[in-house]
Design a protein around this motif. Structure first.
Motif, PDB file in Angstrom:
ATOM      1  N   TYR A   4       0.816  -1.219   0.000  1.00 36.53           N
ATOM      2  CA  TYR A   4       0.000   0.000   0.000  1.00 36.53           C
ATOM      3  C   TYR A   4       0.847   1.266   0.000  1.00 36.53           C
ATOM      4  O   TYR A   4       0.792   2.067  -0.929  1.00 36.53           O
ATOM      5  N   HIS A   5       1.630   1.448   1.048  1.00 38.00           N
ATOM      6  CA  HIS A   5       2.322   2.726   1.225  1.00 38.00           C
ATOM      7  C   HIS A   5       3.486   2.910   0.255  1.00 38.00           C
ATOM      8  O   HIS A   5       3.691   4.017  -0.250  1.00 38.00           O
ATOM      9  N   LEU A   6       4.250   1.855   0.017  1.00 38.55           N
ATOM     10  CA  LEU A   6       5.417   2.012  -0.853  1.00 38.55           C
ATOM     11  C   LEU A   6       5.075   1.906  -2.332  1.00 38.55           C
ATOM     12  O   LEU A   6       5.595   2.668  -3.144  1.00 38.55           O
ATOM     13  N   THR A   7       4.215   0.951  -2.695  1.00 35.90           N
ATOM     14  CA  THR A   7       3.986   0.704  -4.118  1.00 35.90           C
ATOM     15  C   THR A   7       2.789   1.464  -4.668  1.00 35.90           C
ATOM     16  O   THR A   7       2.925   2.271  -5.593  1.00 35.90           O
ATOM     17  N   HIS A  65       1.465   9.979   3.969  1.00 36.65           N
ATOM     18  CA  HIS A  65       1.130   8.561   4.104  1.00 36.65           C
ATOM     19  C   HIS A  65       2.353   7.694   3.817  1.00 36.65           C
ATOM     20  O   HIS A  65       2.625   6.723   4.538  1.00 36.65           O
ATOM     21  N   VAL A  66       3.069   8.022   2.743  1.00 33.23           N
ATOM     22  CA  VAL A  66       4.266   7.258   2.391  1.00 33.23           C
ATOM     23  C   VAL A  66       5.292   7.339   3.511  1.00 33.23           C
ATOM     24  O   VAL A  66       5.923   6.337   3.880  1.00 33.23           O
ATOM     25  N   GLY A  67       5.459   8.528   4.076  1.00 30.79           N
ATOM     26  CA  GLY A  67       6.407   8.695   5.172  1.00 30.79           C
ATOM     27  C   GLY A  67       6.053   7.839   6.375  1.00 30.79           C
ATOM     28  O   GLY A  67       6.925   7.235   7.015  1.00 30.79           O
ATOM     29  N   PHE A  68       4.756   7.769   6.696  1.00 30.29           N
ATOM     30  CA  PHE A  68       4.310   6.919   7.802  1.00 30.29           C
ATOM     31  C   PHE A  68       4.672   5.462   7.515  1.00 30.29           C
ATOM     32  O   PHE A  68       5.209   4.761   8.385  1.00 30.29           O
ATOM     33  N   GLY A  69       4.379   4.993   6.306  1.00 26.43           N
ATOM     34  CA  GLY A  69       4.705   3.618   5.961  1.00 26.43           C
ATOM     35  C   GLY A  69       6.201   3.351   6.015  1.00 26.43           C
ATOM     36  O   GLY A  69       6.646   2.295   6.500  1.00 26.43           O
ATOM     37  N   MET A  70       7.000   4.288   5.542  1.00 26.62           N
ATOM     38  CA  MET A  70       8.456   4.136   5.599  1.00 26.62           C
ATOM     39  C   MET A  70       8.926   4.021   7.039  1.00 26.62           C
ATOM     40  O   MET A  70       9.774   3.180   7.370  1.00 26.62           O
ATOM     41  N   ASN A  71       8.403   4.864   7.915  1.00 28.00           N
ATOM     42  CA  ASN A  71       8.807   4.837   9.315  1.00 28.00           C
ATOM     43  C   ASN A  71       8.396   3.522   9.978  1.00 28.00           C
ATOM     44  O   ASN A  71       9.156   2.946  10.772  1.00 28.00           O
ATOM     45  N   GLN A  72       7.193   3.028   9.641  1.00 25.98           N
ATOM     46  CA  GLN A  72       6.745   1.759  10.207  1.00 25.98           C
ATOM     47  C   GLN A  72       7.658   0.619   9.756  1.00 25.98           C
ATOM     48  O   GLN A  72       7.995  -0.276  10.541  1.00 25.98           O
ATOM     49  N   LEU A  73       8.052   0.627   8.498  1.00 29.92           N
ATOM     50  CA  LEU A  73       8.935  -0.415   7.985  1.00 29.92           C
ATOM     51  C   LEU A  73      10.313  -0.344   8.644  1.00 29.92           C
ATOM     52  O   LEU A  73      10.902  -1.375   8.993  1.00 29.92           O
ATOM     53  N   LYS A  74      10.822   0.851   8.831  1.00 28.19           N
ATOM     54  CA  LYS A  74      12.123   0.999   9.478  1.00 28.19           C
ATOM     55  C   LYS A  74      12.064   0.470  10.918  1.00 28.19           C
ATOM     56  O   LYS A  74      12.997  -0.178  11.394  1.00 28.19           O
ATOM     57  N   THR A  75      10.936   0.720  11.592  1.00 22.33           N
ATOM     58  CA  THR A  75      10.750   0.218  12.949  1.00 22.33           C
ATOM     59  C   THR A  75      10.652  -1.302  12.964  1.00 22.33           C
ATOM     60  O   THR A  75      11.198  -1.964  13.856  1.00 22.33           O
ATOM     61  N   LEU A  76       9.950  -1.878  11.998  1.00 20.29           N
ATOM     62  CA  LEU A  76       9.826  -3.336  11.923  1.00 20.29           C
ATOM     63  C   LEU A  76      11.192  -3.988  11.706  1.00 20.29           C
ATOM     64  O   LEU A  76      11.477  -5.069  12.241  1.00 20.29           O
ATOM     65  N   ILE A  77      12.059  -3.360  10.938  1.00 21.25           N
ATOM     66  CA  ILE A  77      13.414  -3.883  10.728  1.00 21.25           C
ATOM     67  C   ILE A  77      14.215  -3.790  12.020  1.00 21.25           C
ATOM     68  O   ILE A  77      14.865  -4.752  12.446  1.00 21.25           O
ATOM     69  N   ASP A 110      18.195   8.546   7.913  1.00 19.31           N
ATOM     70  CA  ASP A 110      16.994   8.971   8.617  1.00 19.31           C
ATOM     71  C   ASP A 110      15.921   9.353   7.611  1.00 19.31           C
ATOM     72  O   ASP A 110      16.219   9.887   6.539  1.00 19.31           O
ATOM     73  N   ILE A 111      14.682   9.063   7.955  1.00 14.57           N
ATOM     74  CA  ILE A 111      13.557   9.474   7.129  1.00 14.57           C
ATOM     75  C   ILE A 111      13.298  10.955   7.397  1.00 14.57           C
ATOM     76  O   ILE A 111      13.278  11.384   8.553  1.00 14.57           O
ATOM     77  N   PRO A 112      13.116  11.779   6.363  1.00 13.92           N
ATOM     78  CA  PRO A 112      12.890  13.207   6.586  1.00 13.92           C
ATOM     79  C   PRO A 112      11.723  13.450   7.534  1.00 13.92           C
ATOM     80  O   PRO A 112      10.767  12.670   7.584  1.00 13.92           O
ATOM     81  N   ASP A 113      11.823  14.515   8.327  1.00 17.96           N
ATOM     82  CA  ASP A 113      10.718  14.869   9.205  1.00 17.96           C
ATOM     83  C   ASP A 113       9.490  15.198   8.367  1.00 17.96           C
ATOM     84  O   ASP A 113       9.596  15.495   7.175  1.00 17.96           O
ATOM     85  N   VAL A 114       8.337  15.189   9.001  1.00 20.46           N
ATOM     86  CA  VAL A 114       7.085  15.208   8.247  1.00 20.46           C
ATOM     87  C   VAL A 114       6.940  16.440   7.358  1.00 20.46           C
ATOM     88  O   VAL A 114       6.528  16.331   6.204  1.00 20.46           O
ATOM     89  N   ASP A 115       7.263  17.628   7.841  1.00 19.29           N
ATOM     90  CA  ASP A 115       7.095  18.827   7.021  1.00 19.29           C
ATOM     91  C   ASP A 115       7.997  18.782   5.789  1.00 19.29           C
ATOM     92  O   ASP A 115       7.582  19.134   4.683  1.00 19.29           O
ATOM     93  N   GLU A 116       9.235  18.324   5.977  1.00 18.59           N
ATOM     94  CA  GLU A 116      10.163  18.203   4.857  1.00 18.59           C
ATOM     95  C   GLU A 116       9.692  17.122   3.898  1.00 18.59           C
ATOM     96  O   GLU A 116       9.761  17.276   2.677  1.00 18.59           O
ATOM     97  N   LEU A 117       9.189  16.008   4.449  1.00 20.81           N
ATOM     98  CA  LEU A 117       8.755  14.911   3.587  1.00 20.81           C
ATOM     99  C   LEU A 117       7.549  15.305   2.758  1.00 20.81           C
ATOM    100  O   LEU A 117       7.476  14.998   1.577  1.00 20.81           O
ATOM    101  N   VAL A 118       6.604  16.008   3.363  1.00 24.01           N
ATOM    102  CA  VAL A 118       5.420  16.464   2.610  1.00 24.01           C
ATOM    103  C   VAL A 118       5.847  17.411   1.506  1.00 24.01           C
ATOM    104  O   VAL A 118       5.332  17.371   0.390  1.00 24.01           O
ATOM    105  N   ARG A 119       6.832  18.282   1.797  1.00 28.41           N
ATOM    106  CA  ARG A 119       7.313  19.193   0.771  1.00 28.41           C
ATOM    107  C   ARG A 119       7.977  18.427  -0.370  1.00 28.41           C
ATOM    108  O   ARG A 119       7.715  18.686  -1.544  1.00 28.41           O
ATOM    109  N   LEU A 120       8.827  17.446  -0.029  1.00 29.84           N
ATOM    110  CA  LEU A 120       9.546  16.686  -1.037  1.00 29.84           C
ATOM    111  C   LEU A 120       8.585  15.878  -1.910  1.00 29.84           C
ATOM    112  O   LEU A 120       8.734  15.804  -3.114  1.00 29.84           O
TER     113      LEU A 120
END
Length: 311
Positions: free
Chosen positions: A171-174, A218-230, A297-307
């Motif tokens: 969902y989040h990545l693909t 949404h993508v950032g949330f999924g990325m962070n969840q995956l990094k935590t699972l690893i 590190d995954i960009p913080d939310v404001d930076e990620l939304v901008r990117l």
């Protein structure tokens, strides 16, 4: 009467999920407030001023909008299992905003079809098109969303770290991170006024811009969840890369749907396949590095939304 209910922990205002949640609240927008009148005028002017404009050309315009609309409907329906299995209050808070935002995206595309597409067709005396007509959805499209639904539903039967990772990968990545973000980028660019040979559709572009911003979060949330699972659950990074790589041919099959491409020898206007493919690869490569590299590190939310939303 005794129950097994246990109150949840207090929110962690400093957690990444809570920051994603707050960002969603602060960046609220209403799909009903986007002005679509100019889109109708510009489409009519473009169609009436284009020599030999035909039904095939109209289908090329509608194809992407139909695919996005049906996709938003599907993910709105299919995300519920993930909301059911998450235990952390901050994760749950964020996912409520994501469900709400997916519903808003579906609302926007439904409104666009009713107020723009059908209005144009009525003005020209054409038969109204159907945004859910089977012709818009090729086999790779159907298979990708079927696989996504199965990956989410599997959590209700077997909620393991590996199955959660697969759900986020689907969902989040693909679906959101590669297919949707690449498609929105292409549509924004094509109808954003950069190509004189295409109609400028400011309402559609504004909707795409706001949706891309939401989906970047949404993508950032999924990325962070995956990094935590690893890091915390021992999920193998190769499982994540392998899952996404299995789905990439389906994404390619969707974006290169030959049924709606110009005929051989006919000039193609807008972004070319190679440009979109390069955009998708760059995004995917960068995200995978941030997820699987312990030092990244995954960009913080404001930076990620901008990117993700303001390219």
């Amino acid at each position: 009467m005794a129950t097994d209910y246990t109150p949840s922990e207090l929110m962690n205002r400093e957690s990444r999920s809570n920051r994603y949640y707050r960002n969603a609240v602060e960046r609220h927008w209403d799909p009903g407030e986007i002005d679509l009148e100019q889109d109708v005028k510009n489409l009519l002017e473009y169609i009436e001023g284009t020599e030999d404009y035909d039904a095939r050309a109209w289908d090329r315009t509608l194809n992407g909008i139909a695919k996005f609309g049906a996709g938003e409907d599907a993910v709105t329906e299919d995300l519920a299992p993930l909301a059911t299995v998450l235990e952390d209050i901050d994760d749950q808070l964020f996912l409520t905003t994501q469900l709400y935002e997916e519903a808003k995206h579906a609302d926007f595309f439904d409104r666009y079809w009713r107020e723009v597409i059908w209005t144009v067709e009525d003005e020209l005396g054409w038969e109204r098109s159907n945004p859910r007509d089977e012709k818009w959805f090729n086999d790779p499209y159907i298979e990708l969303f079927d696989r996504n639904k199965k990956a989410q539903d599997r959590l209700l039967e077997d909620d393991t770290p590996e199955n959660r990772a697969k759900a986020y990968c689907h969902y989040h990545l693909t679906v959101e991170g590669i297919l949707a973000q690449t498609g929105y980028y292409g549509m924004q660019t094509s109808y954003g006024g950069e190509f004189e040979e295409l109609p400028y559709l400011p309402g559609l572009v504004e909707g795409f811009t706001k949706i891309r911003s939401d989906e970047g979060r949404h993508v950032g949330f999924g990325m962070n969840q995956l990094k935590t699972l690893i890091r915390e659950e021992g999920v193998d990074p190769e499982l994540i890369e392998g899952t996404v790589n299995e789905l990439l041919p389906l994404v390619q099959g969707i974006t290169e749907d030959d049924r709606f491409q110009p005929d051989p020898g006919e000039e193609r206007v807008g972004l070319q396949d190679g440009e979109l493919a390069a955009y998708a690869v760059d995004k995917h490569t960068d995200r995978m590095r941030q997820i699987t590299d312990a030092a990244a590190d995954i960009p913080d939310v404001d930076e990620l939304v901008r990117l993700e939303g303001d390219d």
